[in-house]
Design a protein around this motif. Structure first.
Motif, PDB file in Angstrom:
ATOM      1  N   ARG A 244       0.640  -0.017   5.142  1.00 20.79           N
ATOM      2  CA  ARG A 244       0.135   0.091   3.775  1.00 20.79           C
ATOM      3  C   ARG A 244       1.288   0.357   2.809  1.00 20.79           C
ATOM      4  O   ARG A 244       1.429  -0.295   1.791  1.00 20.79           O
ATOM      5  CB  ARG A 244      -0.917   1.192   3.678  1.00 20.79           C
ATOM      6  N   SER A 245       2.152   1.311   3.171  1.00 22.60           N
ATOM      7  CA  SER A 245       3.192   1.645   2.206  1.00 22.60           C
ATOM      8  C   SER A 245       4.254   0.547   2.126  1.00 22.60           C
ATOM      9  O   SER A 245       4.763   0.256   1.048  1.00 22.60           O
ATOM     10  CB  SER A 245       3.769   3.038   2.470  1.00 22.60           C
ATOM     11  N   LEU A 246       4.545  -0.116   3.231  1.00 22.71           N
ATOM     12  CA  LEU A 246       5.526  -1.212   3.170  1.00 22.71           C
ATOM     13  C   LEU A 246       5.012  -2.389   2.342  1.00 22.71           C
ATOM     14  O   LEU A 246       5.745  -2.976   1.553  1.00 22.71           O
ATOM     15  CB  LEU A 246       5.892  -1.694   4.579  1.00 22.71           C
ATOM     16  N   LEU A 247       3.723  -2.719   2.523  1.00 19.76           N
ATOM     17  CA  LEU A 247       3.161  -3.848   1.784  1.00 19.76           C
ATOM     18  C   LEU A 247       3.107  -3.539   0.290  1.00 19.76           C
ATOM     19  O   LEU A 247       3.478  -4.356  -0.552  1.00 19.76           O
ATOM     20  CB  LEU A 247       1.763  -4.195   2.303  1.00 19.76           C
ATOM     21  N   LEU A 248       2.686  -2.325  -0.008  1.00 23.06           N
ATOM     22  CA  LEU A 248       2.613  -1.891  -1.401  1.00 23.06           C
ATOM     23  C   LEU A 248       3.987  -1.999  -2.046  1.00 23.06           C
ATOM     24  O   LEU A 248       4.150  -2.491  -3.161  1.00 23.06           O
ATOM     25  CB  LEU A 248       2.137  -0.429  -1.429  1.00 23.06           C
ATOM     26  N   HIS A 249       4.964  -1.567  -1.274  1.00 16.71           N
ATOM     27  CA  HIS A 249       6.338  -1.556  -1.750  1.00 16.71           C
ATOM     28  C   HIS A 249       6.897  -2.952  -1.981  1.00 16.71           C
ATOM     29  O   HIS A 249       7.752  -3.165  -2.829  1.00 16.71           O
ATOM     30  CB  HIS A 249       7.201  -0.822  -0.731  1.00 16.71           C
ATOM     31  N   SER A 250       6.414  -3.932  -1.181  1.00 13.66           N
ATOM     32  CA  SER A 250       6.893  -5.306  -1.364  1.00 13.66           C
ATOM     33  C   SER A 250       6.058  -6.050  -2.389  1.00 13.66           C
ATOM     34  O   SER A 250       6.203  -7.255  -2.557  1.00 13.66           O
ATOM     35  CB  SER A 250       6.838  -6.102  -0.055  1.00 13.66           C
ATOM     36  N   GLY A 251       5.141  -5.343  -3.030  1.00 15.90           N
ATOM     37  CA  GLY A 251       4.323  -5.996  -4.045  1.00 15.90           C
ATOM     38  C   GLY A 251       3.252  -6.905  -3.469  1.00 15.90           C
ATOM     39  O   GLY A 251       2.732  -7.783  -4.158  1.00 15.90           O
ATOM     40  N   VAL A 252       2.925  -6.729  -2.200  1.00 12.93           N
ATOM     41  CA  VAL A 252       1.870  -7.540  -1.584  1.00 12.93           C
ATOM     42  C   VAL A 252       0.548  -6.789  -1.690  1.00 12.93           C
ATOM     43  O   VAL A 252       0.383  -5.727  -1.097  1.00 12.93           O
ATOM     44  CB  VAL A 252       2.193  -7.828  -0.101  1.00 12.93           C
ATOM     45  N   GLU A 253      -0.381  -7.358  -2.480  1.00 14.18           N
ATOM     46  CA  GLU A 253      -1.642  -6.647  -2.673  1.00 14.18           C
ATOM     47  C   GLU A 253      -2.631  -7.075  -1.616  1.00 14.18           C
ATOM     48  O   GLU A 253      -3.414  -7.991  -1.821  1.00 14.18           O
ATOM     49  CB  GLU A 253      -2.194  -6.934  -4.063  1.00 14.18           C
ATOM     50  N   ALA A 254      -2.550  -6.442  -0.455  1.00 16.17           N
ATOM     51  CA  ALA A 254      -3.473  -6.784   0.622  1.00 16.17           C
ATOM     52  C   ALA A 254      -3.965  -5.504   1.272  1.00 16.17           C
ATOM     53  O   ALA A 254      -3.182  -4.614   1.563  1.00 16.17           O
ATOM     54  CB  ALA A 254      -2.764  -7.661   1.646  1.00 16.17           C
ATOM     55  N   GLU A 255      -5.282  -5.422   1.467  1.00 17.46           N
ATOM     56  CA  GLU A 255      -5.858  -4.291   2.195  1.00 17.46           C
ATOM     57  C   GLU A 255      -5.373  -4.348   3.639  1.00 17.46           C
ATOM     58  O   GLU A 255      -5.222  -5.438   4.198  1.00 17.46           O
ATOM     59  CB  GLU A 255      -7.385  -4.420   2.206  1.00 17.46           C
ATOM     60  N   VAL A 256      -5.166  -3.194   4.237  1.00 16.91           N
ATOM     61  CA  VAL A 256      -4.820  -3.206   5.652  1.00 16.91           C
ATOM     62  C   VAL A 256      -6.093  -3.393   6.470  1.00 16.91           C
ATOM     63  O   VAL A 256      -7.096  -2.720   6.246  1.00 16.91           O
ATOM     64  CB  VAL A 256      -4.093  -1.900   6.042  1.00 16.91           C
ATOM     65  N   ASP A 257      -6.055  -4.355   7.392  1.00 15.17           N
ATOM     66  CA  ASP A 257      -7.230  -4.689   8.195  1.00 15.17           C
ATOM     67  C   ASP A 257      -7.260  -3.817   9.456  1.00 15.17           C
ATOM     68  O   ASP A 257      -6.449  -3.998  10.367  1.00 15.17           O
ATOM     69  CB  ASP A 257      -7.135  -6.183   8.552  1.00 15.17           C
TER      70      ASP A 257
END
Ligand SMILES: Nc1ncnc2c1ncn2[C@@H]1O[C@H](COP(=O)(O)OP(=O)(O)O)[C@@H](O)[C@H]1O
Ligand SMILES: [Mg+2]
Length: 366
Positions: A244-257
């Motif tokens: 979650r924190s890595l995706l948020l940080h890369s600007g990827v708006e995706a819920e963690v499945d």
């Protein structure tokens, strides 16, 4: 300022400030937090801390052996260095950063050990232009992170110490035992370590290019072995929060499945331990099956789905990236992964929708 990977003290600045404000405990010299508060920072606590009237939750950052964390903290307050050893990807580096950030307020005072590390890099070197011009002087001396740690009374981190040649490693012995560094080039040159100084070293026990550590140096450290996570729920939790924190940080708006996370956590844990939840034995791949690798497979897959299909993570992407991670070192690992799919995944496919879908993506591994 934006950063790709902010240091722990920046990432958790609020938590650290709130804890410092509240902390009335006894502290070793120069420590920014008392040992109990350092522990709380690392393993989290129920009760939020207050900062200017605002509640700040103190999150768990390291999952695993809490008693080990207490021992590590007490070691840092004592006379010996702290040596964190274990398989790659067991959060040794992360833990050493968290400890340094909590105790000294910085995790950046770090030596990165490599095969090319020399004694100069560990102790100090010289600004040669100044040295030639004025001769040896304190101004011409270029301090190393070890030097800075001694001088300021803060922690020096020494990453991957066993990658350094043994002779270079041994230059730590006198510093750790006498807490003093001789500088023979300067008249009467001696640096005494200020209280608060200590060393946290990390070492992987499995990587190639690992050098022996001398007995004399080993005796200057307390060793703590960090074990890989040994339970699916915990592993899934780490993957979820890190992803979650890595995706948020890369600007990827995706819920963690969460289903995909649990699938991945199960696969990694079973292949790492060589045992399925039904109790079958499996061959263990040579490639590292660490939690860190699992996080990376998840994030990579989620990003691929996001950028190429503009959607949440899909299992075909997951299997493709799993293949890339497991089969980077040798072909035998490929047959181990194939066997995992044709036995374990296949059997579960009959009982469970997501395992069925997982099984149908086995075409990617041939
Ligand atoms: N026990 C754990 N608790 C929390 N995170 C973990 C744990 N084990 C692995 N991780 C994850 O794996 C990442 C890699 O850890 P790292 O510190 O680079 O490993 P090492 O230095 O042991 O190779 C961490 O940043 C974290 O995301
Ligand atoms: Mg590391």
């Amino acid at each position: 300022m934006e950063m790709i990977k902010p240091p722990a003290e920046t990432l958790y600045e609020k938590e650290l400030r709130a804890l410092r404000e509240e902390d009335k405990g006894k502290r070793p010299h120069q420590w920014l937090l008392s040992p109990a508060y350092v522990r709380d920072f690392i393993i989290g606590r129920e009760r939020p801390a207050l900062l200017d009237g605002e509640k700040v939750s103190i999150t768990r950052k390291f999952y695993g052996n809490d008693v080990l964390i207490e021992r590590a903290i007490v070691t840092l307050a004592g006379n010996r260095g702290l040596m964190l050893v274990g398989e790659p990807g067991t959060a040794k580096t992360m833990l050493s950063e968290l400890l340094s950030a909590a105790v000294s307020g910085t995790s950046l005072n770090t030596i990165q050990g490599t095969a090319g590390t020399t004694e100069d890099m560990i102790k100090y070197s010289w600004n040669y232009a100044m040295l030639l011009d004025q001769g040896p002087s304190e101004a011409a001396l270029v301090p190393s992170p070890l030097y800075a740690g001694m001088k300021q009374g803060i922690i020096t981190r020494f990453e991957e110490i066993t990658r350094c040649p043994s002779e270079a490693q041994d230059s730590l012995i006198s510093v750790l035992s006498d807490k003093v560094l001789n500088i023979p080039e300067l008249d009467g040159g001696v640096l005494f370590a200020r209280p608060g100084f200590n060393v946290i070293a990390t070492a992987n026990i499995r990587d190639k290019g690992v050098n022996e550590m001398s007995g004399a140096l080993k005796r200057r450290f307390n060793f703590e072995t960090i074990k890989p996570v040994a339970n699916v729920k915990l592993e899934a939790k780490i993957i979820e929060s890190q992803a979650r924190s890595l995706l948020l940080h890369s600007g990827v708006e995706a819920e963690v499945d969460l289903n995909a996370v649990e699938l991945l956590a199960t696969t990694f844990l079973e292949l790492r331990t060589g045992l399925t939840r039904e109790g079958y034995k499996l061959d263990i791949p040579q490639a590292s099956m660490s939690t860190a690798e699992a996080v990376s497979v998840y994030v990579q897959s989620a990003m691929t789905s996001y950028y190429f299909e503009e959607r949440g993570i899909t299992l075909d992407r997951l299997v493709q990236n799993l293949l890339g991670t497991i089969v980077k070192e040798n072909d035998k690992d490929l047959s181990i992964l194939k066997a995992y799919f044709s036995k374990v995944v296949k059997e579960r496919a009959g009982q469970d929708e997501i395992w069925k879908e997982y099984y149908s993506e086995r075409k990617w591994i041939g």
